[in-house]
Design an enzyme around this catalytic site. Sequence first.
Site, mmCIF file in Angstrom:
data_model
loop_
_atom_site.group_PDB
_atom_site.id
_atom_site.type_symbol
_atom_site.label_atom_id
_atom_site.label_comp_id
_atom_site.label_asym_id
_atom_site.label_seq_id
_atom_site.Cartn_x
_atom_site.Cartn_y
_atom_site.Cartn_z
ATOM 1 N N LYS A 115 0.821 -1.219 0.000
ATOM 2 C CA LYS A 115 0.000 0.000 0.000
ATOM 3 C C LYS A 115 0.851 1.263 0.000
ATOM 4 O O LYS A 115 0.449 2.275 -0.557
ATOM 5 C CB LYS A 115 -0.993 -0.001 1.175
ATOM 6 C CG LYS A 115 -2.075 -1.057 0.997
ATOM 7 C CD LYS A 115 -3.401 -0.705 1.633
ATOM 8 C CE LYS A 115 -4.441 -1.735 1.197
ATOM 9 N NZ LYS A 115 -5.725 -1.619 1.841
ATOM 10 N N LYS A 197 -3.981 -10.436 -6.376
ATOM 11 C CA LYS A 197 -5.243 -10.760 -5.707
ATOM 12 C C LYS A 197 -6.375 -9.861 -6.217
ATOM 13 O O LYS A 197 -6.143 -8.702 -6.552
ATOM 14 C CB LYS A 197 -5.020 -10.679 -4.188
ATOM 15 C CG LYS A 197 -5.863 -9.687 -3.443
ATOM 16 C CD LYS A 197 -5.627 -9.653 -1.971
ATOM 17 C CE LYS A 197 -6.023 -8.229 -1.543
ATOM 18 N NZ LYS A 197 -6.672 -8.065 -0.297
ATOM 19 N N LYS A 200 -10.978 -4.826 -4.196
ATOM 20 C CA LYS A 200 -12.065 -3.884 -4.501
ATOM 21 C C LYS A 200 -11.545 -2.502 -4.857
ATOM 22 O O LYS A 200 -12.267 -1.702 -5.419
ATOM 23 C CB LYS A 200 -13.107 -3.845 -3.377
ATOM 24 C CG LYS A 200 -12.606 -3.489 -1.993
ATOM 25 C CD LYS A 200 -13.799 -3.388 -1.044
ATOM 26 C CE LYS A 200 -13.614 -4.168 0.240
ATOM 27 N NZ LYS A 200 -12.550 -3.640 1.108
HETATM 28 P P1 ATP Z 1 -8.818 -3.096 -0.393
HETATM 29 O O1 ATP Z 1 -8.717 -3.457 -1.843
HETATM 30 O O2 ATP Z 1 -9.639 -1.875 -0.119
HETATM 31 O O3 ATP Z 1 -7.510 -3.095 0.330
HETATM 32 P P2 ATP Z 1 -9.737 -5.763 0.008
HETATM 33 O O4 ATP Z 1 -10.539 -6.065 -1.201
HETATM 34 O O5 ATP Z 1 -8.403 -6.401 0.130
HETATM 35 O O6 ATP Z 1 -9.661 -4.221 0.267
HETATM 36 P P3 ATP Z 1 -10.533 -6.075 2.781
HETATM 37 O O7 ATP Z 1 -11.631 -5.271 3.323
HETATM 38 O O8 ATP Z 1 -9.155 -5.649 3.099
HETATM 39 O O9 ATP Z 1 -10.666 -6.180 1.212
HETATM 40 O O10 ATP Z 1 -10.724 -7.601 3.169
HETATM 41 C C1 ATP Z 1 -11.870 -8.200 3.736
HETATM 42 C C2 ATP Z 1 -11.702 -9.699 3.810
HETATM 43 O O11 ATP Z 1 -11.690 -10.268 2.509
HETATM 44 C C3 ATP Z 1 -10.418 -10.171 4.496
HETATM 45 O O12 ATP Z 1 -10.687 -11.305 5.296
HETATM 46 C C4 ATP Z 1 -9.544 -10.560 3.344
HETATM 47 O O13 ATP Z 1 -8.590 -11.536 3.706
HETATM 48 C C5 ATP Z 1 -10.544 -11.100 2.357
HETATM 49 N N1 ATP Z 1 -10.101 -10.978 0.982
HETATM 50 C C6 ATP Z 1 -9.751 -9.823 0.347
HETATM 51 N N2 ATP Z 1 -9.432 -10.060 -0.930
HETATM 52 C C7 ATP Z 1 -9.567 -11.393 -1.128
HETATM 53 C C8 ATP Z 1 -9.371 -12.248 -2.266
HETATM 54 N N3 ATP Z 1 -8.994 -11.768 -3.417
HETATM 55 N N4 ATP Z 1 -9.607 -13.565 -2.118
HETATM 56 C C9 ATP Z 1 -9.999 -14.072 -0.925
HETATM 57 N N5 ATP Z 1 -10.199 -13.315 0.180
HETATM 58 C C10 ATP Z 1 -9.992 -11.997 0.087
#
Ligand code: ATP
Length: 333
Positions: A115, A197, A200
Amino acid sequence: MEKVKKTVFSGIQPTGTVTLGNYLGALRNWIPLQDEYDCIYCIVDLHSITVRQEPAQLRHNAMSLLALYLASGISPEKSTVFVQSHVPAHAELAWALDTICYIGELNRMTQFKDKSAKHSDNLNMGLMNYPVLMASDILLYSTDLVPIGKDQTQHLELARNLAERFNNRYSPTFVVPEGFIPKLGAKIMSLQNPLAKMSKSDENPNGFISMLDDSDTIRRKMRRAVTDSDTEVRFSEDKPAISNLLTIYSLCSGVSVADAEKQFEGAGYGVFKDAVADAVIATLEPIQQRHKQLMADKDYLNEVLKQGAERANRIASKMVAKVYRKIGFLPKV
Ligand code: ATP
Ligand code: LTN
């Protein structure tokens, strides 16, 4: 006193619309835990401001995320659902934990490094401090189990280390939590880059499927998804793109990966991708309908938040009082 039920805690940031990755890796696995555990599910808005957020959008995202929690099957009767900023203990404990966490530990965190590179124009202390606040979330509720995706294992390890460090320095206070990471779906990859990965906050919306994407958008994104070089629908390390789609298909349809490989033998990628799109649409459509109904009833959503915050505050404020007493702060008179 021994707890009757073990405690589960997890959270998602209201940074955008939750993706299929968040759903398959985390949210979906929270639902069945509600029958066996005392579950606490949080909308972690304090975490989300480590990256710049537009205030009106943040408010909307938090409410929409609550509606998605409920639409996915989280029951406010069974579980405690609340917004992190409604419970001051999260920030209060984080401060105390900060003083037993070393800068070196936070500097090593992969998410911080990623980040920082992505937001080099906004290298704020919150971004570095993020894992300590997450440890605070977890430790406040004497959490036994934390259902998360694979990307959060390093943060959970820090929470365990801080719990042990505090317990050793003062006296047994915190439960040392365990992670719960699904065997399949713990890391759903981007549809545009199977080595990254699904996230969002990806700038390219074709990389992720949002839980609120309509059927046409889902089908279009699926058709545009990158594939691997040959034409075989097979799960293997050298086929990251197709393995990712097979994972999504298996989790959404309930067909095992091995059976799916047989089902699509010789079918080609076009047919396979349409079937993946169908399975995703069938999974998300009922959730989207419930989400729409819930978003039309703000009074109900606010009531859920009010009760959730009351329950969470009761538990969390007691823990902070206990921690502050052990540290040596004068008790409130
Ligand atoms: P951002 O993109 O805003 O950093 P993010 O999409 O990574 O956010 P978070 O809110 O940080 O989402 O994560 C919420 C949950 O979803 C956490 O338990 C995280 O481990 C899980 N998670 C996030 N991305 C994935 C993915 N691609 N596959 C499986 N689990 C995920
Ligand atoms: N850092 C997590 C979100 C999160 C969390 C938590 C998850 C904040 N606090 C406590 C589990 C338990 C993420 O997914 N990025």
